[in-house]
Design an enzyme around this catalytic site. Sequence first.
Site, PDB file in Angstrom:
ATOM      1  NE  ARG A 164      83.481 -24.194  87.970  1.00  0.00           N
ATOM      2  CZ  ARG A 164      83.913 -24.103  86.709  1.00  0.00           C
ATOM      3  NH1 ARG A 164      84.189 -22.933  86.184  1.00  0.00           N
ATOM      4  NH2 ARG A 164      84.039 -25.176  85.980  1.00  0.00           N
ATOM      5  NE  ARG A 175      82.099 -31.706  87.831  1.00  0.00           N
ATOM      6  CZ  ARG A 175      82.219 -30.448  87.501  1.00  0.00           C
ATOM      7  NH1 ARG A 175      82.525 -29.553  88.406  1.00  0.00           N
ATOM      8  NH2 ARG A 175      82.018 -30.058  86.268  1.00  0.00           N
ATOM      9  NE  ARG A 211      86.673 -20.270  79.333  1.00  0.00           N
ATOM     10  CZ  ARG A 211      86.613 -21.417  80.012  1.00  0.00           C
ATOM     11  NH1 ARG A 211      87.007 -22.528  79.457  1.00  0.00           N
ATOM     12  NH2 ARG A 211      86.166 -21.436  81.236  1.00  0.00           N
ATOM     13  NE  ARG A 265      81.253 -22.316  81.204  1.00  0.00           N
ATOM     14  CZ  ARG A 265      82.178 -23.270  81.265  1.00  0.00           C
ATOM     15  NH1 ARG A 265      82.581 -23.885  80.175  1.00  0.00           N
ATOM     16  NH2 ARG A 265      82.700 -23.629  82.420  1.00  0.00           N
ATOM     17  CE  LYS A 306      87.998 -30.852  83.563  1.00  0.00           C
ATOM     18  NZ  LYS A 306      88.441 -29.572  84.124  1.00  0.00           N
TER      19      LYS A 306
END
Length: 189
Positions: free
Chosen positions: A146, A88, A127, A135, A13
Amino acid sequence: MRLILLGPPGAGKGTQAKILIEAFGIPQLSTGDILRSAIAAKTPMGLAAKEVMDRGDLVSDAIVNGIVSERLDAEDCKPGFILDGFPRTIAQAEALDMMLIDKGVKLDAVIEIKADADELVRRVNQRAKESGTARPDDNEEVLRKRLNVYKEQTAPLVAYYAEEGLLRTVDGMEPVEQVTAAIKAAIAH
Protein backbone atom coordinates in the site's frame (compact mmCIF):
# COMPACT_ATOMS: atom_id res chain seq x y z
CA MET A 1 -14.70 23.95 6.05
CA ARG A 2 -13.96 21.56 3.18
CA LEU A 3 -10.71 19.65 3.60
CA ILE A 4 -8.77 16.77 2.11
CA LEU A 5 -6.31 14.82 4.26
CA LEU A 6 -3.42 13.30 2.30
CA GLY A 7 -0.77 10.98 3.63
CA PRO A 8 0.43 7.40 3.41
CA PRO A 9 -1.46 4.56 5.12
CA GLY A 10 -0.94 4.75 8.89
CA ALA A 11 0.14 8.43 8.89
CA GLY A 12 -2.68 9.42 11.26
CA LYS A 13 -5.28 10.76 8.83
CA GLY A 14 -8.09 8.95 10.62
CA THR A 15 -6.92 10.11 14.06
CA GLN A 16 -6.64 13.71 12.90
CA ALA A 17 -9.98 13.57 11.09
CA LYS A 18 -11.73 12.55 14.33
CA ILE A 19 -10.19 15.54 16.12
CA LEU A 20 -11.12 17.92 13.29
CA ILE A 21 -14.71 16.58 13.26
CA GLU A 22 -15.06 17.73 16.86
CA ALA A 23 -13.34 21.05 16.19
CA PHE A 24 -15.36 22.02 13.12
CA GLY A 25 -18.59 20.01 13.48
CA ILE A 26 -18.32 18.49 10.01
CA PRO A 27 -18.33 14.84 8.92
CA GLN A 28 -15.33 12.76 7.95
CA LEU A 29 -15.85 11.05 4.63
CA SER A 30 -13.54 8.07 4.70
CA THR A 31 -13.80 6.01 1.55
CA GLY A 32 -12.21 3.15 3.49
CA ASP A 33 -15.03 3.22 6.07
CA ILE A 34 -17.69 3.50 3.36
CA LEU A 35 -16.20 0.55 1.51
CA ARG A 36 -15.81 -1.50 4.72
CA SER A 37 -19.52 -0.88 5.44
CA ALA A 38 -20.38 -2.22 1.99
CA ILE A 39 -18.14 -5.23 2.66
CA ALA A 40 -19.83 -5.90 6.00
CA ALA A 41 -23.24 -5.71 4.29
CA LYS A 42 -21.93 -8.11 1.62
CA THR A 43 -23.24 -5.96 -1.21
CA PRO A 44 -21.97 -6.86 -4.70
CA MET A 45 -19.82 -3.72 -4.68
CA GLY A 46 -18.62 -4.56 -1.19
CA LEU A 47 -17.58 -8.08 -2.16
CA ALA A 48 -15.71 -6.81 -5.22
CA ALA A 49 -14.06 -4.09 -3.13
CA LYS A 50 -13.06 -6.63 -0.44
CA GLU A 51 -11.17 -8.76 -2.95
CA VAL A 52 -9.28 -5.71 -4.20
CA MET A 53 -8.57 -4.26 -0.72
CA ASP A 54 -7.36 -7.60 0.67
CA ARG A 55 -4.70 -7.62 -2.05
CA GLY A 56 -3.68 -4.11 -1.02
CA ASP A 57 -4.81 -2.66 -4.35
CA LEU A 58 -7.02 0.37 -4.93
CA VAL A 59 -10.74 0.09 -5.71
CA SER A 60 -11.75 1.37 -9.18
CA ASP A 61 -12.33 5.08 -9.68
CA ALA A 62 -15.87 4.48 -10.94
CA ILE A 63 -16.91 2.84 -7.65
CA VAL A 64 -15.13 5.35 -5.44
CA ASN A 65 -16.24 8.45 -7.38
CA GLY A 66 -19.87 7.33 -7.22
CA ILE A 67 -19.70 6.69 -3.49
CA VAL A 68 -18.09 10.07 -2.82
CA SER A 69 -20.47 12.05 -5.04
CA GLU A 70 -23.54 10.55 -3.36
CA ARG A 71 -22.07 11.16 0.09
CA LEU A 72 -21.29 14.82 -0.68
CA ASP A 73 -24.99 15.34 -1.41
CA ALA A 74 -25.97 14.31 2.14
CA GLU A 75 -27.40 17.03 4.39
CA ASP A 76 -24.60 16.74 6.97
CA CYS A 77 -22.04 17.70 4.29
CA LYS A 78 -23.68 21.07 3.55
CA PRO A 79 -21.53 22.99 6.09
CA GLY A 80 -18.39 21.11 5.04
CA PHE A 81 -16.54 17.80 5.17
CA ILE A 82 -13.17 16.14 5.62
CA LEU A 83 -12.17 13.76 2.84
CA ASP A 84 -9.88 11.00 4.12
CA GLY A 85 -8.58 8.51 1.56
CA PHE A 86 -9.99 10.33 -1.45
CA PRO A 87 -8.79 11.39 -3.92
CA ARG A 88 -5.94 8.92 -4.33
CA THR A 89 -5.03 9.66 -7.94
CA ILE A 90 -4.88 12.65 -10.26
CA ALA A 91 -7.88 11.23 -12.15
CA GLN A 92 -9.88 11.12 -8.90
CA ALA A 93 -8.75 14.67 -8.04
CA GLU A 94 -9.96 15.88 -11.41
CA ALA A 95 -13.26 14.03 -10.92
CA LEU A 96 -13.60 15.62 -7.47
CA ASP A 97 -12.94 19.07 -8.95
CA MET A 98 -15.81 18.49 -11.40
CA MET A 99 -18.10 17.14 -8.63
CA LEU A 100 -17.46 20.21 -6.47
CA ILE A 101 -18.03 22.60 -9.39
CA ASP A 102 -21.33 20.81 -10.14
CA LYS A 103 -22.32 21.11 -6.47
CA GLY A 104 -21.26 24.78 -6.28
CA VAL A 105 -18.63 24.33 -3.54
CA LYS A 106 -14.84 24.45 -3.35
CA LEU A 107 -12.07 23.10 -1.17
CA ASP A 108 -10.57 25.24 1.60
CA ALA A 109 -7.32 23.28 2.01
CA VAL A 110 -5.51 20.01 1.34
CA ILE A 111 -3.48 18.84 4.34
CA GLU A 112 -0.54 16.54 3.63
CA ILE A 113 0.56 14.54 6.68
CA LYS A 114 4.16 13.50 5.95
CA ALA A 115 5.44 10.34 7.63
CA ASP A 116 8.37 7.90 7.49
CA ALA A 117 7.54 4.51 5.89
CA ASP A 118 9.42 2.37 8.46
CA GLU A 119 7.71 4.20 11.32
CA LEU A 120 4.34 3.62 9.67
CA VAL A 121 5.00 -0.13 9.54
CA ARG A 122 5.87 -0.03 13.25
CA ARG A 123 2.66 1.92 14.02
CA VAL A 124 0.43 -0.49 12.11
CA ASN A 125 2.04 -3.50 13.78
CA GLN A 126 1.51 -1.80 17.16
CA ARG A 127 -2.14 -0.97 16.31
CA ALA A 128 -2.76 -4.62 15.39
CA LYS A 129 -1.23 -5.83 18.69
CA GLU A 130 -3.14 -3.30 20.83
CA SER A 131 -6.54 -3.73 19.24
CA GLY A 132 -6.46 -7.49 18.82
CA THR A 133 -8.90 -6.97 15.93
CA ALA A 134 -6.63 -5.99 13.09
CA ARG A 135 -8.16 -5.26 9.72
CA PRO A 136 -7.17 -7.77 6.99
CA ASP A 137 -5.05 -5.03 5.40
CA ASP A 138 -3.19 -4.34 8.68
CA ASN A 139 -0.12 -6.48 8.13
CA GLU A 140 3.41 -5.56 7.10
CA GLU A 141 3.39 -7.15 3.65
CA VAL A 142 0.10 -5.54 2.60
CA LEU A 143 1.10 -2.23 4.22
CA ARG A 144 4.39 -2.09 2.31
CA LYS A 145 2.49 -2.76 -0.91
CA ARG A 146 0.00 0.00 0.00
CA LEU A 147 2.90 2.37 0.74
CA ASN A 148 4.36 1.65 -2.71
CA VAL A 149 0.96 2.19 -4.34
CA TYR A 150 0.64 5.47 -2.41
CA LYS A 151 4.08 6.61 -3.54
CA GLU A 152 3.37 5.80 -7.19
CA GLN A 153 -0.26 6.88 -7.53
CA THR A 154 -1.20 9.22 -4.69
CA ALA A 155 1.97 11.19 -3.98
CA PRO A 156 1.57 13.10 -7.31
CA LEU A 157 -1.48 14.76 -5.69
CA VAL A 158 0.94 16.79 -3.58
CA ALA A 159 2.16 18.60 -6.71
CA TYR A 160 -1.39 18.82 -8.11
CA TYR A 161 -2.77 20.59 -5.04
CA ALA A 162 0.38 22.68 -4.53
CA GLU A 163 -0.17 24.02 -8.05
CA GLU A 164 -3.76 24.91 -7.10
CA GLY A 165 -2.46 26.74 -4.00
CA LEU A 166 -4.39 24.47 -1.64
CA LEU A 167 -1.59 22.29 -0.19
CA ARG A 168 -0.48 22.61 3.44
CA THR A 169 2.14 20.12 4.74
CA VAL A 170 2.53 19.03 8.38
CA ASP A 171 4.97 16.61 10.05
CA GLY A 172 3.01 13.48 10.92
CA MET A 173 5.87 12.06 12.99
CA GLU A 174 5.18 14.49 15.85
CA PRO A 175 2.87 13.60 18.75
CA VAL A 176 -0.86 13.68 17.91
CA GLU A 177 -1.48 16.99 19.72
CA GLN A 178 1.35 18.73 17.84
CA VAL A 179 0.12 17.39 14.48
CA THR A 180 -3.36 18.70 15.32
CA ALA A 181 -1.98 22.13 16.24
CA ALA A 182 0.02 22.22 12.99
CA ILE A 183 -3.09 21.30 10.95
CA LYS A 184 -5.21 23.99 12.63
CA ALA A 185 -2.46 26.55 12.01
CA ALA A 186 -2.19 25.45 8.36
CA ILE A 187 -5.95 25.78 7.89
CA ALA A 188 -5.95 29.27 9.41
CA HIS A 189 -3.10 30.28 7.05
